[in-house]
Motif scaffolding. Structure first.
Motif, PDB file in Angstrom:
ATOM      1  N   ASP A  52     114.592   1.127  64.259  1.00  0.00           N
ATOM      2  CA  ASP A  52     114.428  -0.081  65.082  1.00  0.00           C
ATOM      3  C   ASP A  52     112.986  -0.142  65.574  1.00  0.00           C
ATOM      4  OD1 ASP A  52     114.886   2.137  66.700  1.00  0.00           O
ATOM      5  OD2 ASP A  52     116.317   1.164  68.032  1.00  0.00           O
ATOM      6  N   SER A  53     112.568   0.904  66.277  1.00  0.00           N
ATOM      7  CA  SER A  53     111.192   1.000  66.771  1.00  0.00           C
ATOM      8  C   SER A  53     110.903   2.492  66.954  1.00  0.00           C
ATOM      9  CB  SER A  53     111.082   0.252  68.110  1.00  0.00           C
ATOM     10  OG  SER A  53     110.120   0.842  68.948  1.00  0.00           O
ATOM     11  N   THR A  54     109.746   2.941  66.524  1.00  0.00           N
ATOM     12  CA  THR A  54     109.423   4.370  66.691  1.00  0.00           C
ATOM     13  C   THR A  54     109.361   4.720  68.179  1.00  0.00           C
ATOM     14  OG1 THR A  54     107.061   3.894  66.496  1.00  0.00           O
ATOM     15  CG2 THR A  54     108.212   4.612  64.485  1.00  0.00           C
ATOM     16  N   ASN A  55     108.969   3.754  69.027  1.00  0.00           N
ATOM     17  CA  ASN A  55     108.969   4.030  70.471  1.00  0.00           C
ATOM     18  C   ASN A  55     110.397   4.280  70.957  1.00  0.00           C
ATOM     19  OD1 ASN A  55     106.181   3.618  70.650  1.00  0.00           O
ATOM     20  ND2 ASN A  55     106.361   2.513  72.580  1.00  0.00           N
TER      21      ASN A  55
ATOM     22  N   SER B 262     108.814   1.575  58.104  1.00  0.00           N
ATOM     23  CA  SER B 262     108.943   0.188  58.580  1.00  0.00           C
ATOM     24  C   SER B 262     109.794   0.188  59.845  1.00  0.00           C
ATOM     25  CB  SER B 262     109.570  -0.716  57.508  1.00  0.00           C
ATOM     26  OG  SER B 262     110.897  -0.314  57.261  1.00  0.00           O
ATOM     27  N   GLN B 263     109.691  -0.904  60.612  1.00  0.00           N
ATOM     28  CA  GLN B 263     110.473  -1.048  61.846  1.00  0.00           C
ATOM     29  C   GLN B 263     111.228  -2.379  61.795  1.00  0.00           C
ATOM     30  OE1 GLN B 263     108.075   0.948  65.418  1.00  0.00           O
ATOM     31  NE2 GLN B 263     107.007  -0.833  64.644  1.00  0.00           N
ATOM     32  N   ARG B 264     112.472  -2.340  62.245  1.00  0.00           N
ATOM     33  CA  ARG B 264     113.254  -3.592  62.280  1.00  0.00           C
ATOM     34  C   ARG B 264     112.923  -4.403  63.527  1.00  0.00           C
ATOM     35  NH1 ARG B 264     116.911   0.266  60.897  1.00  0.00           N
ATOM     36  NH2 ARG B 264     117.719   0.399  63.023  1.00  0.00           N
TER      37      ARG B 264
ATOM     38  N   GLY C 168     110.020  -3.803  65.791  1.00  0.00           N
ATOM     39  CA  GLY C 168     108.762  -3.294  66.329  1.00  0.00           C
ATOM     40  C   GLY C 168     108.350  -4.136  67.532  1.00  0.00           C
ATOM     41  N   ARG C 169     107.837  -3.463  68.547  1.00  0.00           N
ATOM     42  CA  ARG C 169     107.482  -4.168  69.775  1.00  0.00           C
ATOM     43  C   ARG C 169     106.011  -4.007  70.103  1.00  0.00           C
ATOM     44  NH1 ARG C 169     109.377  -1.930  73.828  1.00  0.00           N
ATOM     45  NH2 ARG C 169     110.508  -0.188  72.922  1.00  0.00           N
ATOM     46  N   GLY C 170     105.420  -5.088  70.600  1.00  0.00           N
ATOM     47  CA  GLY C 170     104.041  -5.048  71.052  1.00  0.00           C
ATOM     48  C   GLY C 170     103.987  -5.132  72.568  1.00  0.00           C
ATOM     49  N   ARG C 171     102.784  -5.237  73.110  1.00  0.00           N
ATOM     50  CA  ARG C 171     102.627  -5.379  74.555  1.00  0.00           C
ATOM     51  C   ARG C 171     103.126  -6.743  74.983  1.00  0.00           C
ATOM     52  NH1 ARG C 171      97.668  -5.738  76.435  1.00  0.00           N
ATOM     53  NH2 ARG C 171      98.128  -4.870  78.469  1.00  0.00           N
ATOM     54  N   ARG C 172     103.393  -6.873  76.268  1.00  0.00           N
ATOM     55  CA  ARG C 172     103.768  -8.133  76.883  1.00  0.00           C
ATOM     56  C   ARG C 172     104.988  -8.769  76.199  1.00  0.00           C
ATOM     57  NH1 ARG C 172      99.545  -9.158  79.986  1.00  0.00           N
ATOM     58  NH2 ARG C 172      99.942 -11.372  80.213  1.00  0.00           N
TER      59      ARG C 172
ATOM     60  N   GLU D  60     106.691  -9.367  69.658  1.00  0.00           N
ATOM     61  CA  GLU D  60     107.173  -8.672  68.462  1.00  0.00           C
ATOM     62  C   GLU D  60     105.975  -8.049  67.745  1.00  0.00           C
ATOM     63  OE1 GLU D  60     109.652  -9.765  64.374  1.00  0.00           O
ATOM     64  OE2 GLU D  60     108.709 -11.349  65.551  1.00  0.00           O
ATOM     65  N   TRP D  61     106.184  -6.873  67.124  1.00  0.00           N
ATOM     66  CA  TRP D  61     105.144  -6.276  66.271  1.00  0.00           C
ATOM     67  C   TRP D  61     105.733  -6.250  64.864  1.00  0.00           C
ATOM     68  CZ3 TRP D  61     100.127  -5.177  67.278  1.00  0.00           C
ATOM     69  CH2 TRP D  61      99.423  -4.393  66.366  1.00  0.00           C
ATOM     70  N   ILE D  62     105.324  -7.200  64.050  1.00  0.00           N
ATOM     71  CA  ILE D  62     105.910  -7.321  62.703  1.00  0.00           C
ATOM     72  C   ILE D  62     105.561  -6.062  61.914  1.00  0.00           C
ATOM     73  CG2 ILE D  62     105.909  -8.734  60.593  1.00  0.00           C
ATOM     74  CD1 ILE D  62     105.156 -11.100  62.531  1.00  0.00           C
TER      75      ILE D  62
ATOM     76  N   ARG E 165      88.408  -8.714  64.907  1.00  0.00           N
ATOM     77  CA  ARG E 165      89.811  -9.017  64.603  1.00  0.00           C
ATOM     78  C   ARG E 165      90.653  -7.764  64.838  1.00  0.00           C
ATOM     79  NH1 ARG E 165      89.040 -13.782  61.412  1.00  0.00           N
ATOM     80  NH2 ARG E 165      91.242 -13.824  60.884  1.00  0.00           N
ATOM     81  N   LYS E 166      91.860  -7.965  65.372  1.00  0.00           N
ATOM     82  CA  LYS E 166      92.675  -6.806  65.765  1.00  0.00           C
ATOM     83  C   LYS E 166      93.229  -6.072  64.548  1.00  0.00           C
ATOM     84  CE  LYS E 166      96.639  -5.669  68.702  1.00  0.00           C
ATOM     85  NZ  LYS E 166      97.240  -5.992  69.990  1.00  0.00           N
ATOM     86  N   VAL E 167      93.021  -4.768  64.544  1.00  0.00           N
ATOM     87  CA  VAL E 167      93.530  -3.940  63.448  1.00  0.00           C
ATOM     88  C   VAL E 167      94.566  -2.947  63.958  1.00  0.00           C
ATOM     89  CG1 VAL E 167      91.755  -2.115  63.534  1.00  0.00           C
ATOM     90  CG2 VAL E 167      92.780  -2.712  61.347  1.00  0.00           C
TER      91      VAL E 167
HETATM   92  C1  BTN Z   1     100.180  -4.278  70.990  1.00  0.00           C
HETATM   93  O1  BTN Z   1     100.816  -5.284  71.323  1.00  0.00           O
HETATM   94  O2  BTN Z   1      98.983  -4.334  70.737  1.00  0.00           O
HETATM   95  C2  BTN Z   1     100.871  -2.940  70.868  1.00  0.00           C
HETATM   96  C3  BTN Z   1     101.477  -2.760  69.510  1.00  0.00           C
HETATM   97  C4  BTN Z   1     102.174  -1.424  69.362  1.00  0.00           C
HETATM   98  C5  BTN Z   1     102.936  -1.338  68.062  1.00  0.00           C
HETATM   99  C6  BTN Z   1     103.431   0.051  67.819  1.00  0.00           C
HETATM  100  S1  BTN Z   1     104.059   0.275  66.176  1.00  0.00           S
HETATM  101  C7  BTN Z   1     104.697   1.825  66.632  1.00  0.00           C
HETATM  102  C8  BTN Z   1     105.300   1.659  68.012  1.00  0.00           C
HETATM  103  N1  BTN Z   1     106.651   1.164  67.919  1.00  0.00           N
HETATM  104  C9  BTN Z   1     106.783  -0.058  68.429  1.00  0.00           C
HETATM  105  O3  BTN Z   1     107.837  -0.722  68.464  1.00  0.00           O
HETATM  106  N2  BTN Z   1     105.603  -0.479  68.898  1.00  0.00           N
HETATM  107  C10 BTN Z   1     104.563   0.519  68.727  1.00  0.00           C
END
Ligand code: BTN
Length: 259
Positions: free
Chosen positions: A20-23, A44-46, A48-52, A55-57, A116-118
């Motif tokens: 689901d997410s490594t976090n 891969s993550q089903r 994945g989450r980003g800040r705020r 979603e982190w595709i 650009r964000k990497v």
């Molecule tokens: C951001 O929004 O810039 C933070 C992105 C973080 C993504 C990573 S991918 C591995 C870990 N697992 C997640 O669900 N999110 C973080």
């Protein structure tokens, strides 16, 4: 370098095809007693989450990993480790690019190439009050093969920037760079991280816009304070420190999309 990354001493790697997410996986590990130094790496993550809350595709081909730590310090101090992760990701990425100088940092923990964000970092911890933490998870995502296409938040990938790295090689480099930064933070505090981060910050002294939980702050990017807060100088000279918000910078020269 092999397909199985070598790890610094004291680290333990858990490799997953999909999660689901490594976090989330690292947090489950924290709850069931996993040791500090456990690294969850998924192809891969089903979810994945980003800040705020974003979603982190997370398709195969990019790096998704989370490191579990047990730093026993209050959350505001431990948040400084996001800078350690960003510095390490920046160094690992720079070593793989034709132009290492193209790597820059955006507050708090984004890594940019040509503006650009990497890479992005998501910190999660066992508490938000002043009490020492039981655990901290440093989640790191790096666009290796692909990147999202969002005009408001321009992104890139290592492949698009001309790097020929495997995900495994990048993870190995990232952890090899991160471990010394964690050691410096433990031994010397935040100051060396602050200096290194500022030395490669995007747009220092230039115009900046910060979307705050309530409203927007516009001014000049004036630095980073001793704890890691962003310093913005307003037009009238007032200096404001920001601890939560999303930064927008004017496009960096040469940041046009590569086709
Ligand atoms: C951001 O929004 O810039 C933070 C992105 C973080 C993504 C990573 S991918 C591995 C870990 N697992 C997640 O669900 N999110 C973080």
């Amino acid at each position: 370098m092999s397909a199985v990354p070598a790890l610094p001493p004291g680290y333990r790697l858990v490799t997953l095809d999909e999660v689901d997410s490594t976090n989330e996986e690292a947090k489950r590990g924290a709850a069931s007693g996993a040791a500090a130094g456990t690294v969850i790496w998924a192809r891969s993550q089903r979810r994945g989450r980003g800040r705020r809350g974003r979603e982190w595709i997370s398709p195969p081909g990019n790096l998704y990993c989370s490191l579990l730590l047990r730093p026993e310090q209050p959350p505001d101090i431990v948040a400084q480790l996001g800078f350690a992760a960003a510095l390490a990701a920046g160094q690992a990425i720079a070593a793989l690019l034709p132009d290492p100088e193209a790597v820059r940092h955006k507050w708090p923990n984004d890594v940019l190439v040509r503006g650009r964000k990497v890479a992005g970092i998501l910190l999660e911890s066992s508490g938000t009050t002043g009490a020492p933490l039981e655990w901290l998870v440093i989640g790191t995502g790096v666009n290796v093969a692909s990147h999202p296409d969002d005009p408001e938040r321009p992104a890139t990938s290592l492949a698009a920037e001309g790097a020929k790295a495997t995900v495994s090689e990048l993870l190995e480099r990232y952890l090899a760079c991160l471990d010394p930064w964690l050691g410096r933070w433990r031994g010397e505090g935040f100051e060396p991280l602050r200096k290194a981060w500022l030395a490669h910050a995007q747009g220092l002294g230039e115009a900046i816009e910060v979307r705050l939980p309530r409203g927007t702050l516009a001014g000049r990017f004036a630095g980073l304070d001793a704890a890691g807060a962003l310093i913005v100088a307003e037009k009238d000279g007032t200096r404001r420190t920001v601890t939560a918000g999303e930064v927008f910078l004017p496009p960096a020269p040469g940041s046009e999309k590569r086709v």
